[in-house]
Write an enzyme that holds these catalytic residues in place. Structure first.
Site: not given
Length: 425
Positions: A108, A174
């Site tokens: 990110h 996840h």
């Protein structure tokens, strides 16, 4: 008429479904889990009785460089509660410890100062040393070895040079690593670009075990465990949170065993039976997970797991930060169909994995099978349609579109928080 609260941004929006169409509501029991202990007490109890590890204060004795890996702005880890307790624990064992808090950005962008203040609080940001990991900056990385998959393992130099490496995070289902938390703080958290790309290659994402709630036989998880061991991750603190992002349980200690125990707890709360439907409505759990389209793919996979063939998936997600990945966006812009995207990605070998292709691959998988309507009033509608999805400003508008596609008698299943459940397969 059923009215169901759906997380959206920092609040909720109402979903209205005719009673005759509604087939089921799938929710994690975590959202209704009750505990009498305050959040800080839950954390302290976990630290007082660590799993398969000495207490953190004992591990800190004599250590000069202590590094705490923490989550970035895209994760709802309640660090303003957990970090002060962890810091106190370390300093009780070693008042002179030189402590750095390393923000695990993974692939990110860096966490901004404003986002740090929002997540950690002014006192921590002002008085502690925070460093953003940068997977692209080779000068901050060191080659550690070769992953079981064959990819090169590059990790943050600061983490590797620590006398004591700790991580904090949270455990939730996840969509390809099985669960968040534990070893994931290291890979992808503080790994280099090359390593993240290898671990997220097309064959691993395609693998039948790379799914929500699955650890055993998951090749992505196997690489992550290896990376955490190579980094000598000595101690973890992982919490479990409810729909209001409040701590309901905590696990501390050994990087693998404490995480495993937490995953077992989450599995017991999050597992739900599928209720196949023509229309499946979900969300990405609200802020901070619904800040961009990239993260929103996670919630879509929960809907995918209970959707009938050729179903319509509706997901409410603010996406106020846009697409969340330039390469992710560009991939869909450059291809006419989702099948074209998939065909291109499946031809890419591990060593040539491109940024964000894993997210593109999963979104393409969804779009090949289903129409997806993204509900947002905070994101450019053209960006949504450029990525081969339909756009609606409200849930009411999206439901009208879905019924027009599937017919007025279409069945509807609702998953209010798509990132919180494990739909059994």
């Amino acid at each position: 008429m059923a009215i169901i609260k759906i997380p959206y941004s920092r609040g909720f929006v109402d979903l209205k479904v005719p009673d005759q169409n509604l087939k089921g509501i799938l929710e994690s029991k975590a959202h209704h889990f009750k505990t009498d202990d305050p959040e800080a007490t839950i954390v302290r109890k976990a630290l007082d009785k660590p799993i398969a590890s000495p207490p953190l204060r004992d591990l800190a004795v004599g250590k000069k460089k202590v590094v705490i890996i923490t989550s970035d702005h895209t994760r709802p880890v309640p660090s303003s509660i957990t970090l002060p307790i962890v810091l106190k624990e370390i300093r009780e064992g070693n008042p002179e410890a030189d402590i750095t808090i390393l923000i695990a950005t993974g692939f990110h962008r860096p966490t901004t100062e404003a986002e740090m203040l929002n997540k950690f609080g002014e006192e921590l940001v002002k008085n502690e040393r925070f460093i953003n990991h940068n997977c692209f900056d080779e000068s901050t990385l060191v080659k550690v070895g070769i992953l079981p998959s064959g990819g090169e393992l590059w990790l943050n130099r600061m983490a590797m040079e620590a006398d004591l490496l700790i991580s904090e995070g949270f455990i939730e289902p996840h969509f390809f690593a099985g669960f968040s938390g534990g070893r994931k703080s290291v890979l992808p958290g503080v790994a280099g670009r090359t390593t993240v790309l290898a671990n997220h290659c097309s064959q691993f994402i395609y693998h039948e075990k790379s799914r929500t709630g699955v650890l055993e036989g998951n090749p992505i998880h196997k690489d992550m465990l290896y990376a955490a061991e190579a980094a000598n991750l000595a101690f973890i603190l992982n919490v479990v949170i409810d729909a209001n992002k409040k701590i309901i349980s905590a696990y501390a200690g050994n990087r693998e065993l404490a995480h495993k125990e937490g995953c077992e707890f989450v599995t017991g709360l999050a597992s739900v039976e599928p209720v196949p439907a023509d229309i499946v409505v979900t969300s990405n759990g609200g802020y901070p997970l619904d800040q961009n389209i990239y993260q929103t793919v996670k919630g879509m996979t929960a809907a995918e797991a209970t959707a009938k063939e050729d179903a319509v998936i509706i997901i409410a997600s603010a996406c106020n930060d846009g697409h969340g990945g330039e390469a992710f966006y560009q991939t869909f812009l450059d291809h006419k169909t989702a099948q074209d995207v998939m065909d291109t990605i499946m031809k890419i070998p591990m060593e040539k994995t491109i940024p964000d292709q894993w997210e593109s691959q999963i979104l393409a998988r969804l779009l090949i099978k289903h129409k997806v309507i993204l509900v947002t009033d905070q994101c450019d509608s053209k960006m949504v349609t450029d990525m081969h999805m339909l756009h609606a400003y409200t849930l009411e508008e999206a439901m009208k579109m879905a019924f027009e596609i599937k017919g007025k008698d279409a069945s509807v299943t609702v998953i209010p928080d798509g990132v919180s459940v494990i739909v059994k397969q």
